[in-house]
Design a protein around this motif. Sequence first.
Motif: not given
Ligand code: SAM
Length: 393
Positions: A88, A129-132, A373-374, A107, A150
């Motif tokens: 989004g 894709g894990d930001v950590r 979630n978007a 995901l 987040p």
């Molecule tokens: C609220 S949604 C974001 C939606 C996005 N901003 C949009 O506009 O479509 C949060 C996302 O963070 C992802 N997420 C959670 N922990 C994460 C991580 N450690 N690293 C990357 N992505 C992560 C989740 O899978 C989820 O898709």
Amino acid sequence: MTSSVDFVPSRIKSTDPLHEPWLLTAEQREVFRERSRASRAAREAALSGRGADPIHRVNVPVLDPFDLMPALPRNGLPALSLFSGGGGLDLGFDRAGFQHAGSWEILDDAAQTLRQARPAWEVHGGADGDVRGVDWRRWRGEIGIVHGGPPCQPFSHAGKQRGATDPRDMWPEFVRAVLESMPEAFVAENVSALATARFASYVDKVITQPLSTRYTVRRIALQAYDFGVPQARRRVVFVGFKSPAAAQRWRAPAPTHRAPGTLDDGRPEAMGMRQALGLPDIGRDGVCPTIRSGLTGPRHTTSILNSVSAKRKFEDLQVWPNGVAATRQAARAFVAKNGHFRLSVPDVALLQGFPGSWEFSGAVYMRLGQIGNAVAPPVGYAVARSVAQALLR
Ligand SMILES: C[S@@+](CC[C@H](N)C(=O)[O-])C[C@H]1O[C@@H](n2cnc3c(N)ncnc32)[C@H](O)[C@@H]1O
């Protein structure tokens, strides 16, 4: 656990590493199982032509979300996207002219959505894709903006609101990304519960204080229908600027639309849910109630219902928000018990401000999760545009 109640785990394997299962007894699980068996059987019967005769025609939407976010010329500002979900914010920033520099999303299905929609983008998905695991210092000096939403579960009214003690709290990771890459500006979005008194000290300690060491930080609340999205969806947005001059120039995005049914004030009226979806006139309309934030609550749900008042609103507008179908044709074939119009995934995406060409990957519940979630893209666009105006003037 001090309770003597015997909870049993679900047999369904979760595809979401962040899913927090409900604690249910064997009897409670059986009730859910029976309900989903019955609904699966009804759906299969309907799709193989053994259900009730269809009542509604396949709808042709009237709203084109691209009209709410006309593409702006490329502005030369590279954007990094964290927690990108189904895109989004990414789409909003793209339409506002930013140069996509990379997305990180844990995901796989959501990352696949982004790759499919924009094959040229650099998308990191799954473990990659894990930001950590990312050292953001490599982008220092090269980045115009860092944006992200987040996960909202730690703060959402629909969850347990454990904030910082929730292992899914990723705000510290967002803050780290900003302070390591030092973009010109950042944008972060979350549920409006984060702006309530309950989380005031959390916001101060974890978000505002650390970011204020290098940025001027502002917080605003935005309503989706103010930007033409046919949904009531209030979200809080943090915007920060490295340059004090840019911060001073910045103006929060002003509503482009008025709510349906309100007095003409010169702005166009946001479409109601029925009009946007192209449903017949029943003498009344209104915006869609807030679509539930995805991937929370019961596992694999295909309902977008968020509250009791939302249920009443859907009933009044004769729209059925449960058992969302994969396609418009499947929604037509699977007649809702009360005869109301059954929603499909592309309808829900439209109500969230996604254009029809933005297709979501994964099973139906996973696609709905990404949509729910978007950030509504036209809202992301309005913020992105306001930030670009402040940075480029
Ligand atoms: C609220 S949604 C974001 C939606 C996005 N901003 C949009 O506009 O479509 C949060 C996302 O963070 C992802 N997420 C959670 N922990 C994460 C991580 N450690 N690293 C990357 N992505 C992560 C989740 O899978 C989820 O898709």
